[in-house]
Design a protein around this motif. Structure first.
Motif, PDB file in Angstrom:
ATOM      1  N   LEU A 250     -27.737 -45.745 -31.209  1.00  0.00           N
ATOM      2  CA  LEU A 250     -28.295 -45.494 -29.891  1.00  0.00           C
ATOM      3  C   LEU A 250     -29.650 -44.808 -30.042  1.00  0.00           C
ATOM      4  N   ARG A 251     -30.463 -44.935 -29.054  1.00  0.00           N
ATOM      5  CA  ARG A 251     -31.838 -44.421 -29.104  1.00  0.00           C
ATOM      6  C   ARG A 251     -31.899 -42.939 -29.461  1.00  0.00           C
ATOM      7  N   ALA A 252     -30.917 -42.169 -28.988  1.00  0.00           N
ATOM      8  CA  ALA A 252     -30.920 -40.727 -29.245  1.00  0.00           C
ATOM      9  C   ALA A 252     -30.503 -40.387 -30.673  1.00  0.00           C
ATOM     10  N   VAL A 253     -30.016 -41.374 -31.404  1.00  0.00           N
ATOM     11  CA  VAL A 253     -29.470 -41.123 -32.739  1.00  0.00           C
ATOM     12  C   VAL A 253     -30.310 -41.748 -33.840  1.00  0.00           C
ATOM     13  N   SER A 254     -30.780 -42.969 -33.606  1.00  0.00           N
ATOM     14  CA  SER A 254     -31.421 -43.750 -34.661  1.00  0.00           C
ATOM     15  C   SER A 254     -32.542 -44.604 -34.080  1.00  0.00           C
ATOM     16  N   PRO A 255     -33.566 -44.897 -34.869  1.00  0.00           N
ATOM     17  CA  PRO A 255     -34.661 -45.746 -34.382  1.00  0.00           C
ATOM     18  C   PRO A 255     -34.421 -47.247 -34.536  1.00  0.00           C
ATOM     19  N   ILE A 256     -33.351 -47.666 -35.171  1.00  0.00           N
ATOM     20  CA  ILE A 256     -33.190 -49.084 -35.493  1.00  0.00           C
ATOM     21  C   ILE A 256     -33.165 -49.968 -34.247  1.00  0.00           C
ATOM     22  N   LEU A 257     -32.438 -49.538 -33.209  1.00  0.00           N
ATOM     23  CA  LEU A 257     -32.370 -50.298 -31.961  1.00  0.00           C
ATOM     24  C   LEU A 257     -33.292 -49.744 -30.873  1.00  0.00           C
ATOM     25  N   ALA A 258     -33.981 -48.657 -31.158  1.00  0.00           N
ATOM     26  CA  ALA A 258     -34.642 -47.859 -30.132  1.00  0.00           C
ATOM     27  C   ALA A 258     -35.603 -48.644 -29.255  1.00  0.00           C
ATOM     28  N   GLU A 259     -36.435 -49.489 -29.865  1.00  0.00           N
ATOM     29  CA  GLU A 259     -37.459 -50.207 -29.103  1.00  0.00           C
ATOM     30  C   GLU A 259     -37.078 -51.660 -28.826  1.00  0.00           C
ATOM     31  N   SER A 260     -35.830 -52.005 -29.117  1.00  0.00           N
ATOM     32  CA  SER A 260     -35.399 -53.386 -28.955  1.00  0.00           C
ATOM     33  C   SER A 260     -34.707 -53.597 -27.617  1.00  0.00           C
ATOM     34  N   GLU A 261     -34.860 -54.788 -27.044  1.00  0.00           N
ATOM     35  CA  GLU A 261     -34.131 -55.150 -25.835  1.00  0.00           C
ATOM     36  C   GLU A 261     -32.637 -55.287 -26.101  1.00  0.00           C
ATOM     37  N   LEU A 262     -32.267 -55.248 -27.349  1.00  0.00           N
ATOM     38  CA  LEU A 262     -30.852 -55.329 -27.725  1.00  0.00           C
ATOM     39  C   LEU A 262     -30.127 -54.002 -27.504  1.00  0.00           C
ATOM     40  N   HIS A 263     -30.880 -52.937 -27.249  1.00  0.00           N
ATOM     41  CA  HIS A 263     -30.275 -51.627 -27.047  1.00  0.00           C
ATOM     42  C   HIS A 263     -29.392 -51.652 -25.800  1.00  0.00           C
ATOM     43  N   PRO A 264     -28.182 -51.039 -25.845  1.00  0.00           N
ATOM     44  CA  PRO A 264     -27.330 -50.976 -24.650  1.00  0.00           C
ATOM     45  C   PRO A 264     -28.053 -50.306 -23.486  1.00  0.00           C
TER      46      PRO A 264
ATOM     47  N   LEU B 144     -35.304 -55.570 -34.420  1.00  0.00           N
ATOM     48  CA  LEU B 144     -34.749 -54.344 -34.983  1.00  0.00           C
ATOM     49  C   LEU B 144     -35.803 -53.697 -35.869  1.00  0.00           C
ATOM     50  N   ALA B 145     -35.762 -52.386 -35.937  1.00  0.00           N
ATOM     51  CA  ALA B 145     -36.775 -51.660 -36.705  1.00  0.00           C
ATOM     52  C   ALA B 145     -36.144 -50.917 -37.871  1.00  0.00           C
ATOM     53  N   LEU B 146     -36.758 -51.032 -39.035  1.00  0.00           N
ATOM     54  CA  LEU B 146     -36.363 -50.231 -40.188  1.00  0.00           C
ATOM     55  C   LEU B 146     -37.559 -49.351 -40.529  1.00  0.00           C
ATOM     56  N   PRO B 147     -37.641 -48.156 -39.940  1.00  0.00           N
ATOM     57  CA  PRO B 147     -38.845 -47.333 -40.080  1.00  0.00           C
ATOM     58  C   PRO B 147     -38.943 -46.668 -41.440  1.00  0.00           C
ATOM     59  N   LEU B 148     -40.146 -46.212 -41.754  1.00  0.00           N
ATOM     60  CA  LEU B 148     -40.388 -45.576 -43.039  1.00  0.00           C
ATOM     61  C   LEU B 148     -39.534 -44.347 -43.279  1.00  0.00           C
ATOM     62  N   ASP B 149     -39.241 -43.591 -42.227  1.00  0.00           N
ATOM     63  CA  ASP B 149     -38.512 -42.349 -42.463  1.00  0.00           C
ATOM     64  C   ASP B 149     -37.070 -42.588 -42.913  1.00  0.00           C
ATOM     65  N   VAL B 150     -36.630 -43.840 -42.878  1.00  0.00           N
ATOM     66  CA  VAL B 150     -35.330 -44.164 -43.450  1.00  0.00           C
ATOM     67  C   VAL B 150     -35.389 -44.070 -44.973  1.00  0.00           C
ATOM     68  N   THR B 151     -36.575 -44.215 -45.531  1.00  0.00           N
ATOM     69  CA  THR B 151     -36.736 -44.204 -46.992  1.00  0.00           C
ATOM     70  C   THR B 151     -37.648 -43.058 -47.410  1.00  0.00           C
TER      71      THR B 151
ATOM     72  N   ALA C 204     -28.585 -47.951 -20.041  1.00  0.00           N
ATOM     73  CA  ALA C 204     -28.244 -46.563 -19.733  1.00  0.00           C
ATOM     74  C   ALA C 204     -26.864 -46.460 -19.094  1.00  0.00           C
ATOM     75  N   GLU C 205     -26.461 -47.483 -18.355  1.00  0.00           N
ATOM     76  CA  GLU C 205     -25.135 -47.484 -17.723  1.00  0.00           C
ATOM     77  C   GLU C 205     -24.030 -47.734 -18.746  1.00  0.00           C
ATOM     78  N   GLU C 206     -24.344 -48.449 -19.812  1.00  0.00           N
ATOM     79  CA  GLU C 206     -23.324 -48.786 -20.804  1.00  0.00           C
ATOM     80  C   GLU C 206     -23.021 -47.641 -21.761  1.00  0.00           C
ATOM     81  N   VAL C 207     -24.005 -46.790 -22.028  1.00  0.00           N
ATOM     82  CA  VAL C 207     -23.829 -45.761 -23.052  1.00  0.00           C
ATOM     83  C   VAL C 207     -22.650 -44.829 -22.752  1.00  0.00           C
TER      84      VAL C 207
END
Length: 328
Positions: A118-132, A4-11, A134-137
């Protein structure tokens, strides 16, 4: 596997996005094999994200982020009570996921949490294999529509219909609207000149009503838009309810529509105050799971809540998704 990613732009400018930080801890616990996350995990994430850019004052930044996130989690516990699928230890150092598949409040919260990142909303899960996938969204968004229907039913303590497209019963726009108004008995459904020829839902996704025993106008009648995309906070249904009445009724209902916006996101308190000014009543992640849990008593009392039976599908999907993500 990418974490999971906590990017700088969150702060940005050292102003902590408290909800994003709290979500990070919750997601860590949800995916963990032992169901737990330590708040020190968040401190480490802040350290990694800010290592090059915020070396000065970094310790204070980490401490402030952790304490603010823990405070926000405690607020969520108070707001949602049994519908909150996490427990925080007394010291505020360990968060435990206590997700129960039998609790529709729990599954609604987890679904909302995932939709928020979701990738279109937030970067936290964006680059993770944990992201749902495309069929699940699209399925997740449909699931949230069912949860929103149950939530609005509990909000007004009355019957509710899932009107958003695609409708659970696969009905057309006007046939469904006529079905609803046969129950409400206030106004006459009739498309007016110039209305769209192939309407889907005309921005109204849920109707809920608490009618009176005398069957006369003047009752609680809520009309909600359900928004799960990044631009959800820019939408407003307050004006659309008036347009909807003018478009689709020959004899307009005497009863006023109460506009609602239903979203899966958490929101800072000060921002939320203005959201209500702009969008009408808002059910968000600190409200929807509790209302979904309350809908059970309505259904048990014989009140019709459309698609309530589909909430078991939501719970099963959340459980399956977590197992699959952990295996990955």
């Amino acid at each position: 596997m990418t974490a999971l990613a906590l990017p700088l732009d969150v702060t940005t400018d050292r102003l902590i996005d408290v909800d994003a930080a709290a979500d990070y801890i919750e997601l860590t616990a949800f995916f963990a094999g032992d169901d737990t996350a330590r708040t020190s995990d968040l401190a480490n994430a802040v350290s990694l994200a800010s290592e090059e850019d915020l070396a000065e004052g970094q310790d204070e930044m980490e401490e402030e982020t952790v304490s603010s996130a823990v405070y926000r989690i405690r607020e969520r516990l108070l707001a949602l009570e049994a519908a909150y699928p996490f427990k925080l230890n007394r010291e505020g150092s360990v968060l435990t996921c206590v997700f129960d598949e039998e609790s529709f409040g729990h599954s609604t919260y987890i679904l909302s949490l995932l939709l928020s990142h979701l990738r279109a909303v937030s970067p936290i899960l964006a680059e993770s294999e944990l992201h749902p996938s495309a069929e699940e969204v699209p399925r997740m968004r449909e699931y949230f529509q069912y949860a929103a229907t149950a939530a609005l039913a509990a909000e007004v303590q009355g019957q509710a219909w899932s009107f958003g497209f695609p409708r659970p019963d696969k009905s057309g726009f006007l046939p469904k609207l006529k079905e609803i108004w046969q129950a409400l008995r206030d106004g006459r459904v009739e498309a007016q000149v110039g209305t769209p020829t192939q309407p889907k839902d005309d921005q109204i996704d849920v109707f809920a009503a608490r009618t009176q025993a005398d069957r006369l106008p003047g009752f609680l009648l809520a009309a909600a838009q359900v928004a799960t995309g990044k631009n959800a906070w820019a939408k407003s249904v307050t004006g659309q309810v008036h347009t909807f009445r003018k478009r689709w009724f020959g004899a307009q209902p005497s009863t006023d529509f109460i506009p609602y916006m239903i979203v899966p996101f958490a929101r800072a308190d000060k921002q939320f105050v203005d959201d209500v000014r702009v969008m009408g009543n808002v059910l968000h992640r600190l409200r929807v799971p509790q209302r979904v849990a309350e809908a059970e008593s309505l259904v048990q009392a014989g009140v019709s809540v459309e698609a309530y039976d589909r909430l078991s599908d939501v719970a099963a999907w959340v459980n399956h998704y977590r197992d699959r993500a952990r295996a990955a």
